[in-house]
Design an enzyme around this catalytic site. Structure first.
Site, PDB file in Angstrom:
ATOM      1  N   ASP A 189       0.867  -1.170   0.000  1.00 45.21           N
ATOM      2  CA  ASP A 189       0.000   0.000   0.000  1.00 45.21           C
ATOM      3  C   ASP A 189       0.914   1.234   0.000  1.00 45.21           C
ATOM      4  O   ASP A 189       1.459   1.578   1.050  1.00 45.21           O
ATOM      5  CB  ASP A 189      -0.895  -0.037   1.240  1.00 45.21           C
ATOM      6  CG  ASP A 189      -1.717   1.217   1.451  1.00 45.21           C
ATOM      7  OD1 ASP A 189      -1.826   2.031   0.518  1.00 45.21           O
ATOM      8  OD2 ASP A 189      -2.224   1.387   2.566  1.00 45.21           O
ATOM      9  N   GLU A 223      -1.085  10.731   0.655  1.00 44.27           N
ATOM     10  CA  GLU A 223      -2.380  10.080   0.863  1.00 44.27           C
ATOM     11  C   GLU A 223      -2.497   9.479   2.257  1.00 44.27           C
ATOM     12  O   GLU A 223      -3.584   9.471   2.845  1.00 44.27           O
ATOM     13  CB  GLU A 223      -2.581   8.996  -0.205  1.00 44.27           C
ATOM     14  CG  GLU A 223      -3.987   8.408  -0.259  1.00 44.27           C
ATOM     15  CD  GLU A 223      -4.178   7.219   0.678  1.00 44.27           C
ATOM     16  OE1 GLU A 223      -5.335   6.772   0.836  1.00 44.27           O
ATOM     17  OE2 GLU A 223      -3.173   6.723   1.241  1.00 44.27           O
ATOM     18  N   GLU A 224      -1.401   8.967   2.800  1.00 43.89           N
ATOM     19  CA  GLU A 224      -1.459   8.285   4.094  1.00 43.89           C
ATOM     20  C   GLU A 224      -1.808   9.227   5.246  1.00 43.89           C
ATOM     21  O   GLU A 224      -2.173   8.774   6.335  1.00 43.89           O
ATOM     22  CB  GLU A 224      -0.129   7.580   4.389  1.00 43.89           C
ATOM     23  CG  GLU A 224       0.171   6.387   3.488  1.00 43.89           C
ATOM     24  CD  GLU A 224      -0.771   5.211   3.692  1.00 43.89           C
ATOM     25  OE1 GLU A 224      -1.680   5.302   4.541  1.00 43.89           O
ATOM     26  OE2 GLU A 224      -0.608   4.201   2.985  1.00 43.89           O
ATOM     27  N   ASP A 244      -5.633   1.307  -5.419  1.00 41.28           N
ATOM     28  CA  ASP A 244      -5.097   1.167  -4.061  1.00 41.28           C
ATOM     29  C   ASP A 244      -5.405  -0.240  -3.570  1.00 41.28           C
ATOM     30  O   ASP A 244      -5.849  -1.089  -4.334  1.00 41.28           O
ATOM     31  CB  ASP A 244      -5.716   2.230  -3.144  1.00 41.28           C
ATOM     32  CG  ASP A 244      -4.763   2.700  -2.056  1.00 41.28           C
ATOM     33  OD1 ASP A 244      -3.997   1.857  -1.544  1.00 41.28           O
ATOM     34  OD2 ASP A 244      -4.795   3.886  -1.703  1.00 41.28           O
ATOM     35  N   HIS A 324      -1.701  -2.504   6.172  1.00 41.05           N
ATOM     36  CA  HIS A 324      -0.982  -1.654   7.132  1.00 41.05           C
ATOM     37  C   HIS A 324      -0.200  -2.478   8.157  1.00 41.05           C
ATOM     38  O   HIS A 324       0.155  -1.976   9.221  1.00 41.05           O
ATOM     39  CB  HIS A 324      -1.924  -0.669   7.843  1.00 41.05           C
ATOM     40  CG  HIS A 324      -2.265   0.519   7.009  1.00 41.05           C
ATOM     41  ND1 HIS A 324      -2.718   1.703   7.545  1.00 41.05           N
ATOM     42  CD2 HIS A 324      -2.211   0.722   5.665  1.00 41.05           C
ATOM     43  CE1 HIS A 324      -2.932   2.575   6.577  1.00 41.05           C
ATOM     44  NE2 HIS A 324      -2.639   1.987   5.416  1.00 41.05           N
TER      45      HIS A 324
END
Length: 384
Positions: A189, A223-224, A244, A324
């Site tokens: 990711d 983006e995170e 994504d 994650h």
């Protein structure tokens, strides 16, 4: 069929190169330069924002009502919160991820005077010293510290090394490409999404693909932390598809194989017409797919919508196990996504009215009503 053949060797090699380049949010200059160099090699023009978001444009038959494909270059990471008296570093996360997955990770600390290697450890890491307390220590960023691989026994020695509060910390991805197609690594990711985008673009360039409108390939850098495509999206774009990760977890309908089309995330439903077009293209091009809804998830498209962009948005994903965390994907999903992108960008524009930002009701879309659905059901054969 309108999908193009995808070079999976290129996809895997480019993914490996992306994973080898540290890029936690806030420390993305190097990977931006790498991606720009690859765009130049492919012969695709691009421009970048002040901070480094990239817009590459594959020219189509017209500029207006352009289509955008977006993925993010930044990953999860950490930042130095404090220099401790024991010579270790206190950390805060960059992006939303659990300290459970930080424990034991190898990392690089980037200072103004050079970089150092280190390991993130729980505060009570020695079983020979703390015995059962190792297992009872709570999980959280307050309960881990970074041990730097340099002579550092106190705060003063850390200062002499040039380590400061705010220094960026990149977590090692530790990638493994398994012969059966599985890929295990941190930061899939969304470096896998970036690799998918480039694989699609590579196929388009090799085949000389003709697209009905310009295609904007957008690479974002924050983006995170919730800042996605808003800074790089132009008014020419009428529809935007984010690439994504999906989540292959209990209660989800995502898969590590094929394409997972997201119908909604925590910001609400994606565009009705665009998501259904993508699903239809999967059927027409014999691409395995499934649909899912993500309750604890937002993508690059969210920031664009929240900033007021009047653009149709959709999200297509590769299923990730343990998102994650210690992530795992399969090449089948990555190839399928790249195939879908090529099918989408070469497909005809169906909503011609989208070439204008404002207009009359003429040409506006329709959605089936309850009565229409009932009438259609009457005409369907009953299968017992």
């Amino acid at each position: 069929m309108t999908r193009l053949a995808i070079d999976t060797d290129y996809l895997a090699d480019w993914l490996a190169r992306l994973l080898a380049t540290p890029s936690p949010t806030g420390y993305t200059d190097t990977i931006v330069r790498d991606c720009c160099a690859e765009l130049e090699r492919l012969g695709v023009g691009y421009e970048i924002t002040r901070r480094g978001a990239i817009r590459a444009i594959y020219q189509g038959s017209r500029r207006k009502a352009a289509r955008a494909i977006v993925a993010h270059l930044d990953t999860l990471g950490a930042q130095v919160k404090g220099l401790k008296e024991n010579g270790r570093l206190e950390l805060v996360p960059v992006g939303h991820w659990s300290a459970r997955f930080a424990e034991g990770a190898r990392a690089t600390i980037f200072t103004d005077h050079g970089s150092y290697r280190g390991t993130i450890l729980p505060l009570k890491a020695s079983g020979h010293t703390f015995a059962d307390e190792v297992d009872t220590l709570p999980v959280g960023w307050d309960y881990v510290e970074l041990r730097i691989d340099a002579p550092a026994t106190d705060k003063l020695s850390l200062e002499k090394l040039g380590v400061e509060v705010g220094d960026m910390v990149a977590i090692d991805p530790q990638p493994e490409f398994v012969e059966n197609g599985f890929i295990v690594s941190r930061h899939l990711d969304n470096k896998a999404g970036v690799a998918v985008m480039f694989a699609a673009l590579d196929a388009m360039v090799k085949e000389g693909a003709i697209t009905p409108v310009d295609i904007h390939f957008l690479l974002t850098i924050a983006e995170e932390v919730g800042v996605g495509a808003s800074a790089i999206l132009s008014h020419d774009v009428a529809s935007m598809v984010a690439v994504d990760n999906g989540t292959t977890a209990p209660g989800q309908n995502s898969s590590e194989f094929g394409v997972t089309v997201a119908m909604a995330d925590q910001t609400g439903p994606f565009d009705y017409h665009l998501t259904r077009k993508l699903a239809r293209l999967c059927l027409e091009n014999d691409i395995r797919y499934q649909k899912d809804v993500f309750r604890h998830y937002r993508s690059d498209s969210a920031s664009a919508i929240e900033s007021g962009a009047d653009v149709r948005t959709a999200l297509i994903t590769f299923g990730v196990d343990a998102s994650h965390g210690y992530e795992r994907i399969h090449m089948h999903a990555l190839r399928s996504l790249a195939e879908l992108i090529t099918a989408y960008v070469t497909s005809p524009v169906e909503i011609q009215r989208d070439s204008k930002e404002l207009g009359s009701l003429q040409g506006f879309t329709t959605q089936p009503t309850e009565d229409e659905a009932a009438e259609e059901a009457k005409d369907e054969p009953v299968v017992l």
